[in-house]
Design a protein around this motif. Structure first.
Motif, PDB file in Angstrom:
ATOM      1  N   ILE A 183     -12.070  -9.971  -2.435  1.00 17.61           N
ATOM      2  CA  ILE A 183     -11.672  -8.949  -1.468  1.00 17.61           C
ATOM      3  C   ILE A 183     -10.465  -8.173  -2.003  1.00 17.61           C
ATOM      4  N   ILE A 184     -10.585  -6.840  -1.996  1.00 17.64           N
ATOM      5  CA  ILE A 184      -9.454  -5.958  -2.298  1.00 17.64           C
ATOM      6  C   ILE A 184      -9.574  -4.733  -1.398  1.00 17.64           C
ATOM      7  N   ASN A 185      -8.596  -4.526  -0.558  1.00 18.52           N
ATOM      8  CA  ASN A 185      -8.565  -3.297   0.228  1.00 18.52           C
ATOM      9  C   ASN A 185      -7.131  -2.988   0.658  1.00 18.52           C
ATOM     10  N   ILE A 186      -6.934  -1.872   1.324  1.00 18.83           N
ATOM     11  CA  ILE A 186      -5.594  -1.459   1.731  1.00 18.83           C
ATOM     12  C   ILE A 186      -4.940  -2.513   2.602  1.00 18.83           C
ATOM     13  N   PHE A 187      -5.716  -3.121   3.497  1.00 21.26           N
ATOM     14  CA  PHE A 187      -5.148  -4.114   4.398  1.00 21.26           C
ATOM     15  C   PHE A 187      -4.867  -5.441   3.702  1.00 21.26           C
ATOM     16  N   ASP A 188      -5.630  -5.774   2.673  1.00 23.15           N
ATOM     17  CA  ASP A 188      -5.356  -6.999   1.917  1.00 23.15           C
ATOM     18  C   ASP A 188      -5.468  -6.732   0.420  1.00 23.15           C
ATOM     19  N   PRO A 189      -4.348  -6.326  -0.181  1.00 20.88           N
ATOM     20  CA  PRO A 189      -4.338  -6.030  -1.616  1.00 20.88           C
ATOM     21  C   PRO A 189      -3.829  -7.177  -2.469  1.00 20.88           C
ATOM     22  N   THR A 190      -3.713  -8.380  -1.907  1.00 22.78           N
ATOM     23  CA  THR A 190      -3.005  -9.453  -2.606  1.00 22.78           C
ATOM     24  C   THR A 190      -3.653  -9.855  -3.923  1.00 22.78           C
ATOM     25  N   ALA A 191      -4.949  -9.688  -4.068  1.00 23.26           N
ATOM     26  CA  ALA A 191      -5.601 -10.030  -5.343  1.00 23.26           C
ATOM     27  C   ALA A 191      -5.060  -9.193  -6.487  1.00 23.26           C
ATOM     28  N   LEU A 192      -4.533  -8.011  -6.173  1.00 23.96           N
ATOM     29  CA  LEU A 192      -3.989  -7.146  -7.221  1.00 23.96           C
ATOM     30  C   LEU A 192      -2.699  -7.705  -7.809  1.00 23.96           C
ATOM     31  N   PHE A 237     -14.412  -7.379  14.663  1.00 29.82           N
ATOM     32  CA  PHE A 237     -13.165  -6.647  14.845  1.00 29.82           C
ATOM     33  C   PHE A 237     -12.377  -7.075  16.084  1.00 29.82           C
ATOM     34  N   ASP A 238     -12.906  -7.991  16.880  1.00 33.50           N
ATOM     35  CA  ASP A 238     -12.284  -8.296  18.160  1.00 33.50           C
ATOM     36  C   ASP A 238     -11.754  -9.718  18.294  1.00 33.50           C
ATOM     37  N   ALA A 239     -12.167 -10.626  17.429  1.00 32.98           N
ATOM     38  CA  ALA A 239     -11.905 -12.040  17.682  1.00 32.98           C
ATOM     39  C   ALA A 239     -10.536 -12.512  17.217  1.00 32.98           C
ATOM     40  N   THR A 240      -9.985 -11.939  16.165  1.00 35.98           N
ATOM     41  CA  THR A 240      -8.713 -12.458  15.646  1.00 35.98           C
ATOM     42  C   THR A 240      -7.511 -11.599  16.039  1.00 35.98           C
ATOM     43  N   VAL A 241      -7.733 -10.320  16.268  1.00 34.11           N
ATOM     44  CA  VAL A 241      -6.660  -9.441  16.741  1.00 34.11           C
ATOM     45  C   VAL A 241      -7.254  -8.524  17.814  1.00 34.11           C
ATOM     46  N   PRO A 242      -6.450  -8.026  18.750  1.00 35.43           N
ATOM     47  CA  PRO A 242      -6.969  -7.050  19.705  1.00 35.43           C
ATOM     48  C   PRO A 242      -7.496  -5.820  18.976  1.00 35.43           C
ATOM     49  N   ARG A 243      -8.596  -5.298  19.441  1.00 38.23           N
ATOM     50  CA  ARG A 243      -9.174  -4.135  18.767  1.00 38.23           C
ATOM     51  C   ARG A 243      -8.162  -2.994  18.689  1.00 38.23           C
ATOM     52  N   GLY A 244      -7.378  -2.824  19.720  1.00 36.84           N
ATOM     53  CA  GLY A 244      -6.392  -1.748  19.715  1.00 36.84           C
ATOM     54  C   GLY A 244      -5.390  -1.877  18.584  1.00 36.84           C
ATOM     55  N   ALA A 245      -5.016  -3.112  18.239  1.00 39.82           N
ATOM     56  CA  ALA A 245      -4.079  -3.330  17.135  1.00 39.82           C
ATOM     57  C   ALA A 245      -4.704  -2.900  15.815  1.00 39.82           C
ATOM     58  N   TYR A 246      -5.988  -3.204  15.640  1.00 39.96           N
ATOM     59  CA  TYR A 246      -6.680  -2.795  14.418  1.00 39.96           C
ATOM     60  C   TYR A 246      -6.747  -1.273  14.331  1.00 39.96           C
ATOM     61  N   ILE A 247      -7.118  -0.641  15.429  1.00 39.43           N
ATOM     62  CA  ILE A 247      -7.226   0.819  15.444  1.00 39.43           C
ATOM     63  C   ILE A 247      -5.872   1.458  15.147  1.00 39.43           C
ATOM     64  N   THR A 313       2.379  -1.716  -0.182  1.00 36.32           N
ATOM     65  CA  THR A 313       3.493  -2.510   0.328  1.00 36.32           C
ATOM     66  C   THR A 313       3.754  -2.350   1.821  1.00 36.32           C
ATOM     67  N   ARG A 314       3.376  -1.202   2.391  1.00 34.07           N
ATOM     68  CA  ARG A 314       3.768  -0.934   3.770  1.00 34.07           C
ATOM     69  C   ARG A 314       2.617  -0.931   4.763  1.00 34.07           C
ATOM     70  N   HIS A 315       1.393  -1.056   4.292  1.00 33.65           N
ATOM     71  CA  HIS A 315       0.254  -0.969   5.210  1.00 33.65           C
ATOM     72  C   HIS A 315      -0.629  -2.216   5.177  1.00 33.65           C
ATOM     73  N   ARG A 316      -0.075  -3.318   4.732  1.00 33.98           N
ATOM     74  CA  ARG A 316      -0.830  -4.576   4.747  1.00 33.98           C
ATOM     75  C   ARG A 316      -1.095  -5.010   6.190  1.00 33.98           C
ATOM     76  N   PHE A 317      -2.276  -5.570   6.369  1.00 38.77           N
ATOM     77  CA  PHE A 317      -2.658  -6.088   7.688  1.00 38.77           C
ATOM     78  C   PHE A 317      -3.578  -7.271   7.420  1.00 38.77           C
ATOM     79  N   ILE A 318      -2.987  -8.346   6.901  1.00 40.46           N
ATOM     80  CA  ILE A 318      -3.772  -9.470   6.396  1.00 40.46           C
ATOM     81  C   ILE A 318      -4.174 -10.381   7.552  1.00 40.46           C
ATOM     82  N   LYS A 319      -5.460 -10.550   7.686  1.00 40.36           N
ATOM     83  CA  LYS A 319      -6.030 -11.418   8.718  1.00 40.36           C
ATOM     84  C   LYS A 319      -7.294 -11.998   8.143  1.00 40.36           C
TER      85      LYS A 319
END
Length: 331
Positions: A183-192, A237-247, A313-319
């Motif tokens: 997995i590599i994406n804006i929300f979880d870039p840790t593999a980089l 998209f709903d089980a681990t965080v509120p959908r509104g938080a993701y949006i 660095t500023r837009h991570r949202f790791i879940k």
């Protein structure tokens, strides 16, 4: 314009945008087989030459094979994955390797893939899941090496089951594998940060997946969006965080569009490919519109380094949505 990179020590060049064929399983809603085939052929026409599928993706291998029979251009690089026998839990928590890949399973799965796609050789065969406690040796590795020696597969790879990419460092450094899918994406870039540099040092290819976070990074999700039966994202998209938080996290990215990318999807694709040591980044292009839009992102300029660093660095949202994907929503 499509970009290409060397795939490990294979001598082959692959497109940096890869075709993820998981959508052919119907897990993103129902589409026709003809539509799937049109999407893959369109992607190939646009220069995509890396295809990733799996035994576990329903009819995906068969559909890929049918599309390849209709394609009259250069042969693409075809990757698939060994089907494990431990059921859905093998992707959510570690299971004994002999439960997932008992003796003979790697060979049997490969033979089934060859038949299903009507190929004589698979360019890359990956274990669909790998846990660090399996080590780097065993019947599963012996069978992978045997298939390679027989010419039935070209390269050997593993797929990291969830977000914990550092768990595969020992096998990356072992010299026994040619690629890692993670997995590599804006929300979880840790593999980089660790895995990708270690892969580069050991000449191991990196296949980035979930680069659009199952579509969430495209901005399609709304407060009242509903998903049809069979679409695993009904709970995702709903089980681990509120959908509104993701949006809200996605909306925070909109300020980068259009100055740095034509769309949120293009921003996510360009982010995943910014590091030159990411060999290819796969995304589901199971319908023609996705194939066209995603390949068009390759025509855009590379992200400026300062924009990449800000996203990194500023837009991570790791879940960890994987538990939801594999085990379902908590009661």
């Amino acid at each position: 314009m499509m970009q290409y990179s060397d795939f490990a020590v294979s001598g082959r060049q692959v497109s940096r945008l890869g075709f993820g064929a998981m959508g052919f399983a119907g897990w993103f809603g129902e589409q026709s087989e003809a539509e799937h085939i049109r999407a893959l052929l369109l992607a190939l026409e646009r220069g995509v030459n890396f295809i990733d599928t799996a035994r576990a993706y329903g009819a995906s291998e068969r559909i890929v094979g049918e599309a390849l029979r209709q394609w009259d251009g250069p042969s693409p690089f075809v990757a698939t994955k060994v089907e494990g026998l431990a059921g859905i839990t093998q992707w959510g928590t570690p299971v004994p390797v002999e439960h997932a890949f008992p003796k003979g399973q790697v060979i049997a799965s490969c033979e089934a893939s060859l038949r299903e796609m009507r190929l004589e050789r698979i360019d890359l065969l990956q274990l669909h899941t790998y846990w660090a406690n399996w080590g780097i040796s065993g019947t599963w590795m012996e069978e992978l090496q045997q298939l390679k020696d027989q010419g039935k597969i070209g390269q050997i790879g593993i797929s990291v089951p969830d977000h914990r990419s550092d768990m595969v460092l020992p096998i990356v450094m072992s010299g026994l594998i040619d690629s890692v899918q993670t997995i590599i994406n804006i929300f979880d870039p840790t593999a980089l940060e660790v895995l990708v540099p270690v892969c580069a040092h050991n000449r191991v290819a990196v296949i980035a997946r979930c680069i659009l976070d199952e579509g969430g990074l495209t901005g399609f999700l709304t407060a009242d969006a509903e998903f049809p039966e069979g679409d695993f994202r009904r709970d995702y998209f709903d089980a681990t965080v509120p959908r509104g938080a993701y949006i809200d996290k996605v909306d925070a990215l909109r300020r980068f569009v259009p100055a740095n990318a034509s769309s949120l999807a293009a921003l996510a694709i360009k982010f995943a490919l910014h590091d030159p040591h990411v060999t290819t980044a796969i995304t589901s292009m199971h319908v023609p519109d996705f194939a066209e839009a995603n390949s068009a992102a390759m025509d855009e300029p590379r992200l400026r380094d300062e924009v990449f660093q800000l996203l990194m660095t500023r837009h991570r949202f790791i879940k960890n949505f994987n538990n939801v994907k594999h085990f379902g929503r908590l009661p």
